[in-house]
Design an enzyme around this catalytic site. Structure first.
Site, PDB file in Angstrom:
ATOM      1  N   VAL A   7      67.478 -29.218 -54.823  1.00 17.41           N
ATOM      2  CA  VAL A   7      66.993 -27.733 -54.439  1.00 17.41           C
ATOM      3  C   VAL A   7      66.870 -27.458 -52.951  1.00 17.41           C
ATOM      4  CG1 VAL A   7      65.170 -25.954 -54.888  1.00 17.41           C
ATOM      5  CG2 VAL A   7      65.799 -27.526 -56.706  1.00 17.41           C
ATOM      6  N   LYS A  19      55.239 -26.860 -60.539  1.00 15.61           N
ATOM      7  CA  LYS A  19      54.604 -26.364 -61.729  1.00 15.61           C
ATOM      8  C   LYS A  19      53.686 -27.477 -61.943  1.00 15.61           C
ATOM      9  CE  LYS A  19      58.315 -28.680 -64.283  1.00 15.61           C
ATOM     10  NZ  LYS A  19      59.465 -28.777 -63.410  1.00 15.61           N
ATOM     11  N   VAL A  65      58.345 -21.685 -62.962  1.00 19.50           N
ATOM     12  CA  VAL A  65      58.440 -21.374 -64.324  1.00 19.50           C
ATOM     13  C   VAL A  65      59.853 -20.474 -64.475  1.00 19.50           C
ATOM     14  CG1 VAL A  65      57.539 -20.070 -66.237  1.00 19.50           C
ATOM     15  CG2 VAL A  65      56.048 -20.815 -64.262  1.00 19.50           C
ATOM     16  N   GLU A  89      66.725 -36.448 -68.986  1.00 13.81           N
ATOM     17  CA  GLU A  89      66.527 -37.370 -68.100  1.00 13.81           C
ATOM     18  C   GLU A  89      66.601 -38.704 -68.786  1.00 13.81           C
ATOM     19  OE1 GLU A  89      64.386 -36.856 -64.761  1.00 13.81           O
ATOM     20  OE2 GLU A  89      64.207 -34.622 -64.874  1.00 13.81           O
ATOM     21  N   LYS A 109      53.958 -25.035 -67.476  1.00 11.89           N
ATOM     22  CA  LYS A 109      54.156 -23.522 -67.389  1.00 11.89           C
ATOM     23  C   LYS A 109      53.473 -22.545 -68.323  1.00 11.89           C
ATOM     24  CE  LYS A 109      58.916 -25.468 -66.326  1.00 11.89           C
ATOM     25  NZ  LYS A 109      60.388 -25.812 -67.014  1.00 11.89           N
ATOM     26  N   GLY A 134      68.111 -26.573 -62.212  1.00 10.24           N
ATOM     27  CA  GLY A 134      69.668 -26.664 -61.709  1.00 10.24           C
ATOM     28  C   GLY A 134      69.232 -26.347 -60.194  1.00 10.24           C
TER      29      GLY A 134
END
Lengths: 433, 433
Positions: free
Chosen positions: B14, B104, B131, B189, B204, B306
């Site tokens: 990110v 989060k 979230v 994962e 969340k 993503g």
């Protein structure tokens, strides 16, 4: 804590719902806004009516809207129509008030001038209720996606036409019958022109396009076709190939051969695949599908009309405008820095579903498809029905790849004049495939 | 125009996407923010790595995060985890910086203290990416619905579990097989615990509940059950009565007999009707369904994870925080004025779908349903399958009306001890019917 003075213009279904909430939920709204919201007046046409249900004192109702807007911190316009709404909002902004409006007609026609005036005056101009009623859409587009690039917006923004098309799809009924029933149930107005001809969606398309693409777009630049030409046969034919008819407001950024980066903004019936999220929007619900470079596909869904849903959007804007005044600032205004040209409909690119009634004679397929080829319109799939005994004709269904609207139009002009082609039963655009 | 100084903490997927966008789209972002956004540094663990793909000068990468946050106007935290993220954000706010975070875990555990610190310091604390990834949700809840009352939030906020449950529903496969495949494809994962046990959704849920109900809710107050107990049989049985299994984060305002107005906040598998908008959320998509007093039902849909989608949300917050600094103010903070108690799971009310394997003997139905009646749990429908030749048992399916969780639990304890009942095959909650 100094109260924020709120003036309401209009006391119809939405205005009354907003007024009642301002009275009933005064404490909660004050906690959220950071200051009490005090209604200093409600402009109405007739002060004689009984409006006690709102909970407001009778002396707050006035016919002098012009004086009222000059003694408010926030003016909430719920009158609709161009005048006197426009002059009153202009005057309110001149006097330093923030304004909240649900007036899609005014914003579609003259939004850019109002945004500019508000920006210059350093006040908020908010209009969440003007597009897709209660659905939070304006703020997400303007703020949440401020770091992304929207590439396309496709929205079901008119509940009446979605109700009609959805009902036709589920029951197989003809449009006229469903429209009559919708009028009885109150889903369509006695004069349904603004809805069924697409004008309501047209103004909303202009507002969405302006916001999503940082460009001034007004209603008259939006190509508009309504749903009156949609037949039960169109819907049946679409259903057989997994498509459903929706009236969409579409605004997209395109790369045009001559204009370069440009916008295509239009309202018309569209065939969308049943697997597309917009296909699952039933009854009078609204939904706006947004495609962006980074976030990918997003959808916002909810009620597009009605007193309470619209009041929710208006009150959200009102609390936000009040917070900004308490904090001594104002929220982000509109920007038009991208200043993209809006293309005429002939330069839009989309796919098409064409139904032709043809004579069942040798060579007809070759002649029809030859015309598509000559104009560079590539055919994705084709299906010919059996020859009907009653008229000796067969139905030909064609789905094209994306092509320019003007090219498709030229094909249709020539197809029309082929001896073997009896009728062009329908031409519908396909999106979202 | 003075540039806004931006510090990035973290340069993973990110962080790199955000950095690259700040370089590539500098002009557009400056036009939207009202000032250039200048990256003054990126805190990383290892400055030796090649990060030229971001387009940032190598000397901007530093291991001294603490020094970096003290020379920025806006700090963007993308490290994740509790520490050192929390200390760095605290320091940034102390120095007057606005902060943007996607963390989060931190917000679920310690959000309320951070919101309070930011509010006191008069800076923005934004967390749209924390979230449901790219879906604009925080701003709509905080701002667009500020004049309404949220009554319930139900969200698919974990893409991995939705991918698994959706795949099980479409293929009939067992959870273990689908999970293994999801791991291969990168949807899950190597250690999927945080996703499949519901912990990711739990944090969340706390964030959403705090925001929607103006109350401080932390992760540890959220009841949490994961999806590992969901079998192919559960999904098949649900399918037969028109339901589909989803892992939902639910936060709702309820009227409790002893606590009065209160919140129920929980994460667990839920059966929802196939006609519900949440049932149409497939693959790894996220969606949050919001019910309010005025607006009615709303849904927000999009990608929950993503690099690019998360970067979109982070950049939206960043541009907004920059605009606020240019305007000399800050956006609305969190409020906790409602201060509602959070109920234990035993006091939640919902409907249940119960599957029992029972001996096919006279009177078994009466004995089972009698226990439901004794504890005040009303049965909506019941169906008994045919006696199976292999074990002589029959499956009994019951759907209850809404009942308190503790009452249902008491029924189950006693059902378990009936001689005629061999196994409680499953108990699943039903919502949205």
């Amino acid at each position: 804590m100094t109260a924020i003075r709120v003036a309401l213009l209009g006391s119809g279904v939405v205005g009354s719902a907003v007024a009642k909430r301002l009275v009933d939920e005064a404490d909660d709204l004050a906690a959220r806004a950071g200051a009490p919201l005090e209604v200093v007046g409600v402009a109405v046409r007739d002060t004689g009516k009984d409006r006690s249900a709102t909970g407001l004192a009778p002396e707050l109702f006035t016919t002098d809207a012009e004086a009222l807007v000059q003694r408010a911190d926030i003016v909430v316009e719920l009158m609709g129509g161009i005048e006197p709404a426009r002059s009153l909002l202009r005057k309110a902004i001149e006097h330093g008030a923030s304004v909240v409006t649900a007036n899609k007609l005014l914003l579609g026609e003259d939004g850019p001038a109002l945004y500019e005036q508000a920006e210059a005056a350093g006040v908020d101009l908010s209009y969440e209720a003007a597009v897709a009623g209660a659905i939070p859409l304006i703020r997400p587009l303007r703020e949440s996606l401020a770091g992304d690039h929207v590439t396309r917006v496709m929205g079901i923004v008119n509940g009446t036409t979605n109700y009609i098309l959805d009902k036709m799809d589920r029951t197989g009924a003809a449009l006229a019958d469903v429209l009559a029933e919708a009028q009885e149930l109150g889903y369509a107005e006695a004069d349904p022109t603004a809805d069924v001809e697409g004008h309501d969606a047209q103004a909303k398309a202009a507002i969405l396009a302006s916001l999503a693409f940082h460009t001034r777009v007004v209603t008259s630049q939006v190509h508009c076709e309504g749903i009156m030409g949609i037949t039960a046969e169109d819907i049946q034919a679409a259903r057989r190939i997994g498509l459903v008819v929706k009236l969409l407001a579409i605004a997209e950024r395109v790369r045009d051969d001559s204009a370069g980066d440009a916008l295509s903004v239009r309202v018309h019936p569209v065939l969308v695949p049943r697997s597309h999220p917009l296909a699952a929007v039933h009854e009078a619900f609204n939904a706006v599908f947004v495609e962006t470079e980074l976030a990918g596909d997003l959808m916002f869904y909810g009620r597009g009309a009605g007193g309470d849903p619209t009041a929710s959007a208006v009150l959200g804007d009102l609390v936000q405008a009040a917070r900004n005044r308490v904090a001594g600032g104002h929220g982000p205004g509109e920007s038009a820095y991208a200043d993209l040209p809006v293309l005429p409909i002939g330069r839009a690119r989309t796919c098409y579903f064409v139904r032709l009634d043809v004579l069942d004679v040798p060579g007809v397929l070759a002649r029809v498809t030859g015309l598509f080829g000559q104009h560079g319109v590539s055919i994705e799939s084709m299906r010919q029905g059996v020859r009907r005994s009653e008229d000796g004709l067969a139905t030909l269904h064609l789905v094209t790849h994306a092509a320019q609207e003007s090219a498709l139009q030229r094909v249709m002009d020539e197809v029309q004049s082929l001896d073997d082609v009896r009728t062009i039963a329908s031409v519908l655009r396909v999106e979202g495939a």
